[in-house]
Design a protein around this motif. Structure first.
Motif, mmCIF file in Angstrom:
data_model
loop_
_atom_site.group_PDB
_atom_site.id
_atom_site.type_symbol
_atom_site.label_atom_id
_atom_site.label_comp_id
_atom_site.label_asym_id
_atom_site.label_seq_id
_atom_site.Cartn_x
_atom_site.Cartn_y
_atom_site.Cartn_z
ATOM 1 N N CYS A 42 3.423 -35.539 6.559
ATOM 2 C CA CYS A 42 4.268 -36.740 6.492
ATOM 3 C C CYS A 42 5.580 -36.587 7.245
ATOM 4 C CB CYS A 42 4.501 -37.160 5.042
ATOM 5 S SG CYS A 42 3.014 -37.795 4.249
ATOM 6 N N GLY A 43 5.461 -36.389 8.531
ATOM 7 C CA GLY A 43 6.604 -36.422 9.424
ATOM 8 C C GLY A 43 6.228 -37.226 10.655
ATOM 9 N N THR A 44 7.071 -38.168 11.044
ATOM 10 C CA THR A 44 6.803 -38.968 12.229
ATOM 11 C C THR A 44 8.120 -39.499 12.771
ATOM 12 O OG1 THR A 44 5.413 -40.733 13.149
ATOM 13 C CG2 THR A 44 6.496 -41.187 11.043
ATOM 14 N N PHE A 45 8.056 -40.180 13.892
ATOM 15 C CA PHE A 45 9.272 -40.715 14.486
ATOM 16 C C PHE A 45 9.854 -41.810 13.586
ATOM 17 C CE2 PHE A 45 6.955 -38.842 17.998
ATOM 18 C CZ PHE A 45 7.942 -38.128 18.635
ATOM 19 N N THR A 46 11.169 -41.776 13.443
ATOM 20 C CA THR A 46 11.851 -42.731 12.560
ATOM 21 C C THR A 46 11.520 -44.164 12.935
ATOM 22 O OG1 THR A 46 13.661 -41.140 12.282
ATOM 23 C CG2 THR A 46 14.096 -43.423 11.664
ATOM 24 N N SER A 47 11.389 -44.426 14.234
ATOM 25 C CA SER A 47 11.085 -45.787 14.692
ATOM 26 C C SER A 47 9.767 -46.301 14.137
ATOM 27 C CB SER A 47 11.065 -45.833 16.221
ATOM 28 O OG SER A 47 10.088 -44.939 16.745
ATOM 29 N N VAL A 48 8.796 -45.408 13.943
ATOM 30 C CA VAL A 48 7.499 -45.806 13.383
ATOM 31 C C VAL A 48 7.680 -46.315 11.956
ATOM 32 C CG1 VAL A 48 5.208 -44.991 12.699
ATOM 33 C CG2 VAL A 48 6.226 -44.200 14.843
ATOM 34 N N LEU A 49 8.497 -45.608 11.189
ATOM 35 C CA LEU A 49 8.742 -46.011 9.799
ATOM 36 C C LEU A 49 9.536 -47.311 9.736
ATOM 37 C CD1 LEU A 49 9.647 -42.462 8.457
ATOM 38 C CD2 LEU A 49 7.466 -43.652 8.202
ATOM 39 N N GLU A 50 10.494 -47.458 10.627
ATOM 40 C CA GLU A 50 11.302 -48.677 10.648
ATOM 41 C C GLU A 50 10.453 -49.879 11.045
ATOM 42 O OE1 GLU A 50 15.681 -46.753 11.730
ATOM 43 O OE2 GLU A 50 14.392 -47.511 13.341
ATOM 44 N N GLU A 51 9.621 -49.711 12.081
ATOM 45 C CA GLU A 51 8.779 -50.817 12.537
ATOM 46 C C GLU A 51 7.726 -51.193 11.494
ATOM 47 O OE1 GLU A 51 7.270 -49.330 16.194
ATOM 48 O OE2 GLU A 51 9.221 -49.395 17.194
ATOM 49 N N SER A 52 7.377 -50.239 10.630
ATOM 50 C CA SER A 52 6.409 -50.510 9.570
ATOM 51 C C SER A 52 7.065 -51.120 8.341
ATOM 52 C CB SER A 52 5.686 -49.217 9.169
ATOM 53 O OG SER A 52 4.990 -48.656 10.258
ATOM 54 N N GLY A 53 8.396 -51.272 8.384
ATOM 55 C CA GLY A 53 9.115 -51.802 7.226
ATOM 56 C C GLY A 53 9.195 -50.813 6.086
ATOM 57 N N CYS A 54 9.097 -49.523 6.420
ATOM 58 C CA CYS A 54 9.059 -48.480 5.396
ATOM 59 C C CYS A 54 10.234 -47.509 5.508
ATOM 60 C CB CYS A 54 7.737 -47.715 5.484
ATOM 61 S SG CYS A 54 6.287 -48.730 5.175
ATOM 62 N N LYS A 55 11.369 -48.002 5.938
ATOM 63 C CA LYS A 55 12.547 -47.143 6.086
ATOM 64 C C LYS A 55 12.948 -46.518 4.751
ATOM 65 C CE LYS A 55 17.180 -47.080 8.141
ATOM 66 N NZ LYS A 55 18.226 -47.872 8.842
ATOM 67 N N ILE A 78 14.661 -36.740 21.782
ATOM 68 C CA ILE A 78 15.123 -37.996 22.394
ATOM 69 C C ILE A 78 14.913 -39.171 21.433
ATOM 70 C CG2 ILE A 78 14.726 -37.178 24.735
ATOM 71 C CD1 ILE A 78 12.183 -38.848 24.817
ATOM 72 N N GLU A 79 14.050 -38.987 20.438
ATOM 73 C CA GLU A 79 13.891 -39.953 19.345
ATOM 74 C C GLU A 79 13.894 -39.176 18.044
ATOM 75 O OE1 GLU A 79 11.177 -43.070 18.905
ATOM 76 O OE2 GLU A 79 11.150 -43.637 21.019
ATOM 77 N N PRO A 80 14.679 -39.595 17.063
ATOM 78 C CA PRO A 80 14.715 -38.847 15.790
ATOM 79 C C PRO A 80 13.374 -38.884 15.067
ATOM 80 C CG PRO A 80 15.907 -40.925 15.592
ATOM 81 C CD PRO A 80 15.589 -40.760 17.042
ATOM 82 N N ILE A 81 13.111 -37.828 14.327
ATOM 83 C CA ILE A 81 11.906 -37.706 13.512
ATOM 84 C C ILE A 81 12.331 -37.643 12.052
ATOM 85 C CG2 ILE A 81 10.000 -36.167 12.893
ATOM 86 C CD1 ILE A 81 9.804 -35.361 15.806
ATOM 87 N N SER A 82 11.542 -38.258 11.189
ATOM 88 C CA SER A 82 11.851 -38.251 9.759
ATOM 89 C C SER A 82 10.659 -37.752 8.951
ATOM 90 C CB SER A 82 12.221 -39.653 9.270
ATOM 91 O OG SER A 82 13.472 -40.067 9.759
ATOM 92 N N THR A 83 10.963 -37.025 7.896
ATOM 93 C CA THR A 83 9.956 -36.772 6.867
ATOM 94 C C THR A 83 10.058 -37.917 5.857
ATOM 95 O OG1 THR A 83 11.570 -35.345 5.746
ATOM 96 C CG2 THR A 83 9.913 -34.270 7.127
ATOM 97 N N PHE A 84 8.933 -38.211 5.193
ATOM 98 C CA PHE A 84 8.943 -39.371 4.314
ATOM 99 C C PHE A 84 8.023 -39.149 3.118
ATOM 100 C CE2 PHE A 84 5.597 -40.043 7.407
ATOM 101 C CZ PHE A 84 4.552 -40.599 6.694
ATOM 102 N N ASP A 85 8.189 -40.012 2.130
ATOM 103 C CA ASP A 85 7.419 -39.981 0.898
ATOM 104 C C ASP A 85 6.129 -40.775 1.109
ATOM 105 O OD1 ASP A 85 6.434 -41.018 -1.708
ATOM 106 O OD2 ASP A 85 8.159 -39.945 -2.521
ATOM 107 N N TYR A 86 4.991 -40.082 1.067
ATOM 108 C CA TYR A 86 3.699 -40.719 1.349
ATOM 109 C C TYR A 86 3.391 -41.844 0.362
ATOM 110 C CZ TYR A 86 -1.368 -41.272 1.890
ATOM 111 O OH TYR A 86 -2.633 -41.790 2.081
ATOM 112 N N GLU A 87 3.561 -41.576 -0.922
ATOM 113 C CA GLU A 87 3.250 -42.587 -1.929
ATOM 114 C C GLU A 87 4.106 -43.828 -1.742
ATOM 115 O OE1 GLU A 87 2.942 -43.123 -6.803
ATOM 116 O OE2 GLU A 87 3.747 -41.269 -5.943
#
Length: 335
Positions: A42-55, A78-87
């Motif tokens: 569960c790590g991906t580019f922050t933009s992916v989480l933001e575009e998914s509405g899951c910030k 060049i693009e930040p990466i975030s870890t996130f809560d899967y659930e």
């Protein structure tokens, strides 16, 4: 037998992205509750989480990646990466879905009929998002899953903090494999993966974690497919790990699963709305996925030399330099 506009088998990253993008009489099937049984780091580019509405699922954000190959090199992202809560990620999407969900195990497919342990259902548009097993496609083609192209990863959460992501390619940790440290606030997800087909890697995980002064707790993990598979099997749209969309070398499968899930949903929506025929939609989807085939091959060609530790140190050093790392990252983000 109820006939749906579309049936999606699998409700993780690919399946949720597709279901979130579709309108109509849609059935989403998974054998478990949405958001349970995490297997990903569960790590991906922050933009992916933001575009998914899951910030709101973000646990920690990073602008650097520390590579140990095996010498330590710090790379500016060049693009930040975030870890996130899967659930939390899954439930944010799950709560806004306008599709019917069914908790059941899919068993196979024949024509436009999907077989499950809770009944059979039909649709002309069927998406196989069942993960590395590719359950539906494998029921049609027993050789669809090439087990030679499967890595196996295992991970545990421990009380370890850091301000950088870490990826380690060091034979002293694991032969023909990689290790990682993904911080999540006051803890870190620490894991190892074997690209040589080994599944008994708990000793390597335990040993690596002990070098950081900690002991492992509960573990999770699973197979990671690498090497792009055929994106269309008969009338099936293959998405995410089902289609081997985790890029080789990095195994970063979340972003491709979500992006291709949306691409696939756009095509399927056109079929549902009567704007295109199924056969044309399958061809269009295959062409979209295959545009990335050469870059996947490029990463696959990098994987073995890197894991076998036969890449000259000068090349590793140059690749981690500011100029070349930015070039590589831009190329990688283009996948």
């Amino acid at each position: 037998m109820h006939e749906y506009d579309a049936i999606i088998a699998g409700a993780s990253f690919a399946g949720l992205a597709a279901a979130d993008s579709l309108e109509g009489d849609i059935l989403l099937i998974d054998r478990k509750e949405i958001g349970t049984r995490q297997t990903s780091a569960c790590g991906t580019f922050t933009s992916v989480l933001e575009e998914s509405g899951c910030k709101n699922s973000i646990m920690q954000e990073f602008d650097t990646l520390t590579l140990h190959i095996p010498d330590e090199r710090k790379v500016e992202l060049i693009e930040p990466i975030s870890t996130f809560d899967y659930e939390k990620f899954c439930k944010i999407i799950g709560q806004r879905l306008k599709v019917k969900t069914l908790k059941a195990s899919v068993k196979g497919v024949a024509g436009d009929v999907v077989f499950t342990d809770s009944g059979n259902f039909s649709s002309q548009c069927i998406l196989d998002c069942t993960g590395w097993r590719a359950v539906l496609a494998s029921s049609l083609r027993q050789d669809y899953v090439d087990k030679r192209n499967l890595a196996f990863g295992l991970e545990s959460e421990v009380d370890y903090t850091d301000d950088s992501l870490h990826l380690l390619v060091d034979p002293e940790i694991i032969q023909q494999g990689a290790a990682w440290i993904f911080p999540i606030g006051n803890k870190s997800r620490i894991g190892v993966a074997s690209y040589a087909g080994k599944t008994q890697i708990l000793p390597q995980l335990r040993g690596f974690t002990r070098t950081l002064g900690h002991e492992i707790s509960k573990t999770h993990g699973g197979y990671i497919p690498f090497g792009l598979r055929e994106p269309v099997v008969d009338n099936l749209f293959m998405v995410g790990d089902s289609a081997g969309m985790a890029p080789p070398t990095t195994s970063e499968g979340i972003r491709p699963a979500i992006n291709f899930g949306r691409e696939c949903a756009g095509i399927v929506q056109g079929i549902i709305d009567g704007d295109k025929m199924l056969k044309d939609g399958l061809i269009e989807y295959r062409d979209i996925v295959n545009k990335s085939k050469n870059r996947y091959k490029w990463l696959l060609n990098m994987q073995a030399p890197l894991l076998d530790n036969i890449v000259p140190g000068t090349i590793k050093k140059a690749a981690c330099s500011s100029i070349f790392s930015k070039i590589f990252q831009k190329m990688y983000l283009g996948i």
